[in-house]
Scaffold this motif. Structure first.
Motif, mmCIF file in Angstrom:
data_model
loop_
_atom_site.group_PDB
_atom_site.id
_atom_site.type_symbol
_atom_site.label_atom_id
_atom_site.label_comp_id
_atom_site.label_asym_id
_atom_site.label_seq_id
_atom_site.Cartn_x
_atom_site.Cartn_y
_atom_site.Cartn_z
ATOM 1 N N TYR A 1 20.415 7.793 -5.115
ATOM 2 C CA TYR A 1 21.750 7.193 -5.158
ATOM 3 C C TYR A 1 22.344 7.089 -3.749
ATOM 4 C CZ TYR A 1 26.398 5.995 -6.810
ATOM 5 O OH TYR A 1 27.586 5.335 -7.038
ATOM 6 N N VAL A 2 22.185 8.142 -2.956
ATOM 7 C CA VAL A 2 22.696 8.113 -1.586
ATOM 8 C C VAL A 2 22.019 6.981 -0.804
ATOM 9 C CG1 VAL A 2 22.826 9.383 0.595
ATOM 10 C CG2 VAL A 2 23.319 10.545 -1.569
ATOM 11 N N ALA A 3 20.709 6.823 -0.979
ATOM 12 C CA ALA A 3 19.989 5.752 -0.293
ATOM 13 C C ALA A 3 20.478 4.374 -0.749
ATOM 14 C CB ALA A 3 18.488 5.890 -0.546
ATOM 15 N N TYR A 4 20.705 4.235 -2.047
ATOM 16 C CA TYR A 4 21.239 2.973 -2.583
ATOM 17 C C TYR A 4 22.555 2.625 -1.900
ATOM 18 C CZ TYR A 4 24.724 0.924 -5.762
ATOM 19 O OH TYR A 4 25.778 0.242 -6.295
ATOM 20 N N GLY B 1 19.610 -5.675 1.285
ATOM 21 C CA GLY B 1 19.801 -6.065 -0.103
ATOM 22 C C GLY B 1 18.693 -5.591 -1.019
ATOM 23 N N SER B 2 17.457 -5.873 -0.648
ATOM 24 C CA SER B 2 16.325 -5.515 -1.500
ATOM 25 C C SER B 2 16.145 -4.003 -1.575
ATOM 26 C CB SER B 2 15.038 -6.174 -0.981
ATOM 27 O OG SER B 2 14.757 -5.757 0.352
ATOM 28 N N ASP B 3 16.287 -3.313 -0.442
ATOM 29 C CA ASP B 3 16.126 -1.862 -0.450
ATOM 30 C C ASP B 3 17.214 -1.189 -1.277
ATOM 31 O OD1 ASP B 3 13.800 -1.697 1.021
ATOM 32 O OD2 ASP B 3 14.836 -1.589 2.946
ATOM 33 N N SER B 4 18.431 -1.708 -1.174
ATOM 34 C CA SER B 4 19.529 -1.149 -1.959
ATOM 35 C C SER B 4 19.241 -1.289 -3.448
ATOM 36 C CB SER B 4 20.834 -1.858 -1.606
ATOM 37 O OG SER B 4 21.897 -1.381 -2.404
ATOM 38 N N ASN B 5 18.802 -2.462 -3.858
ATOM 39 C CA ASN B 5 18.479 -2.682 -5.272
ATOM 40 C C ASN B 5 17.304 -1.816 -5.724
ATOM 41 O OD1 ASN B 5 20.510 -4.569 -5.608
ATOM 42 N ND2 ASN B 5 19.192 -6.293 -5.040
ATOM 43 N N ASN B 6 16.319 -1.654 -4.848
ATOM 44 C CA ASN B 6 15.159 -0.821 -5.191
ATOM 45 C C ASN B 6 15.577 0.634 -5.424
ATOM 46 O OD1 ASN B 6 13.334 -2.909 -5.067
ATOM 47 N ND2 ASN B 6 12.782 -2.543 -2.923
ATOM 48 N N TYR B 7 16.439 1.143 -4.554
ATOM 49 C CA TYR B 7 16.869 2.540 -4.725
ATOM 50 C C TYR B 7 17.780 2.714 -5.933
ATOM 51 C CZ TYR B 7 14.690 4.430 -0.550
ATOM 52 O OH TYR B 7 13.776 4.871 0.368
ATOM 53 N N LEU B 8 18.542 1.670 -6.261
ATOM 54 C CA LEU B 8 19.348 1.746 -7.479
ATOM 55 C C LEU B 8 18.436 1.819 -8.700
ATOM 56 C CD1 LEU B 8 22.058 1.751 -8.903
ATOM 57 C CD2 LEU B 8 22.036 -0.758 -8.807
ATOM 58 N N GLU C 1 18.081 4.929 -11.475
ATOM 59 C CA GLU C 1 18.106 4.781 -12.933
ATOM 60 C C GLU C 1 16.843 5.372 -13.558
ATOM 61 O OE1 GLU C 1 20.574 3.929 -14.657
ATOM 62 O OE2 GLU C 1 21.901 2.964 -13.221
ATOM 63 N N ALA C 2 15.696 5.169 -12.900
ATOM 64 C CA ALA C 2 14.436 5.720 -13.407
ATOM 65 C C ALA C 2 14.459 7.245 -13.371
ATOM 66 C CB ALA C 2 13.259 5.178 -12.600
ATOM 67 N N SER C 3 15.026 7.812 -12.310
ATOM 68 C CA SER C 3 15.121 9.270 -12.206
ATOM 69 C C SER C 3 16.004 9.829 -13.315
ATOM 70 C CB SER C 3 15.688 9.672 -10.841
ATOM 71 O OG SER C 3 14.785 9.368 -9.795
ATOM 72 N N CYS C 4 17.114 9.159 -13.602
ATOM 73 C CA CYS C 4 18.005 9.595 -14.677
ATOM 74 C C CYS C 4 17.290 9.541 -16.028
ATOM 75 C CB CYS C 4 19.264 8.732 -14.708
ATOM 76 S SG CYS C 4 20.394 9.029 -13.320
ATOM 77 N N SER C 5 16.501 8.507 -16.215
ATOM 78 C CA SER C 5 15.743 8.392 -17.466
ATOM 79 C C SER C 5 14.729 9.515 -17.601
ATOM 80 C CB SER C 5 15.027 7.032 -17.532
ATOM 81 O OG SER C 5 15.954 5.978 -17.587
ATOM 82 N N ARG C 6 14.086 9.896 -16.493
ATOM 83 C CA ARG C 6 13.116 10.992 -16.537
ATOM 84 C C ARG C 6 13.797 12.319 -16.864
ATOM 85 N NH1 ARG C 6 10.527 8.145 -12.411
ATOM 86 N NH2 ARG C 6 11.645 9.261 -10.771
ATOM 87 N N ILE C 7 14.987 12.516 -16.335
ATOM 88 C CA ILE C 7 15.729 13.742 -16.643
ATOM 89 C C ILE C 7 15.962 13.843 -18.149
ATOM 90 C CG2 ILE C 7 17.977 14.877 -16.414
ATOM 91 C CD1 ILE C 7 18.087 13.720 -13.548
ATOM 92 N N THR C 8 16.332 12.721 -18.748
ATOM 93 C CA THR C 8 16.566 12.698 -20.195
ATOM 94 C C THR C 8 15.267 12.879 -20.965
ATOM 95 O OG1 THR C 8 18.481 11.233 -19.904
ATOM 96 C CG2 THR C 8 17.488 11.335 -22.111
#
Length: 236
Positions: free
Chosen positions: A181-184, A197-204, A208-215
């Motif tokens: 999130y900080v990188a985003y 632009g692309s790096d920001s979207n990639n980190y976002l 989201e993928a990290s949050c899904s893994r936590i769940t």
């Protein structure tokens, strides 16, 4: 985790290609502290919204003429600066209510029973018309209730401290998501021709993928302790 360790992780990893990351040296220069702290605080709040990382409770004294109870410091008994005529939040100088409400989770009555919440099929259900407001259909002055809510973290600021003296309230299970999130946020301010632009979207997307893994890995503590505050105050 100490802020110094978080800075090191960001410098070696996600921010290594940016000037703020000091080219991956593991050091963050002091002039970048405030900018990164802004991103870190926002990232923590986003994670505290999504996951029950901090659960708190507040005791509300009901009044016959009040149906809607807003969880605001304006109504806290310890707030001597407030001009509200009725202060129904029963806090103390030892545990002052700070208004750090992200989401109301449940409401318990004076008998220790969990009330129906936002259930239109139940006549006695309480409702939450907004994220920090409880609406009681038939309030009674002799009753109290406990509101359990998902709370935000305490804002991190440097003050006169060094990064090695500041704790970042994040479990290791959620660290990867915070870094992403900080990188985003950091890459959002980078010009597009430098990959911002692309790096920001990639980190976002990685966040989201990290949050899904936590769940998916069930790394969330959903247990909340049974509260005895009302019983301690004389309720049976």
């Amino acid at each position: 985790m100490l802020l110094s360790e978080l800075f090191k992780q960001l410098s070696h990893g996600e921010l290594s290609r940016l000037s703020v990351g000091a080219s991956g040296t593991g050091e963050i220069q002091e002039e970048h502290y405030e900018a990164l702290l802004s991103h870190i605080n926002l990232g923590l709040t986003e994670l505290y919204k999504r996951f029950p990382l901090r659960m708190q409770e507040v005791v509300i004294q009901q009044y016959d003429h009040i149906q809607t109870y807003k969880l605001s410091t304006d109504y806290a008994q310890t707030n001597t600066a407030s001009t509200q005529p009725t202060k129904y939040i029963e806090d103390s100088v030892y545990e002052p209510f700070t208004g750090n409400v992200l989401r109301i989770e449940k409401v318990i009555d004076e008998d220790g029973q969990t009330l129906f919440l936002n259930d239109d099929t139940q006549y006695w259900s309480v409702h939450t018309p907004s994220y920090d407001t409880v609406q009681v259909p038939l309030p009674e002055a002799e009753n109290q209730m406990i509101v359990t809510y998902r709370a935000d973290h305490d804002i991190i600021s440097m003050g006169d401290n060094t990064p090695a003296e500041i704790d970042v309230p994040i479990p290791l299970s959620h660290l990867e998501a915070l870094l992403h999130y900080v990188a985003y946020r950091a890459y959002t301010n980078v010009p597009a021709f430098e990959g911002g632009g692309s790096d920001s979207n990639n980190y976002l997307a990685k966040f989201e993928a990290s949050c899904s893994r936590i769940t998916n890995l069930n790394l969330i503590n959903n247990d909340t302790p049974t509260n005895l505050k009302l019983h301690d105050r004389g309720w049976v």
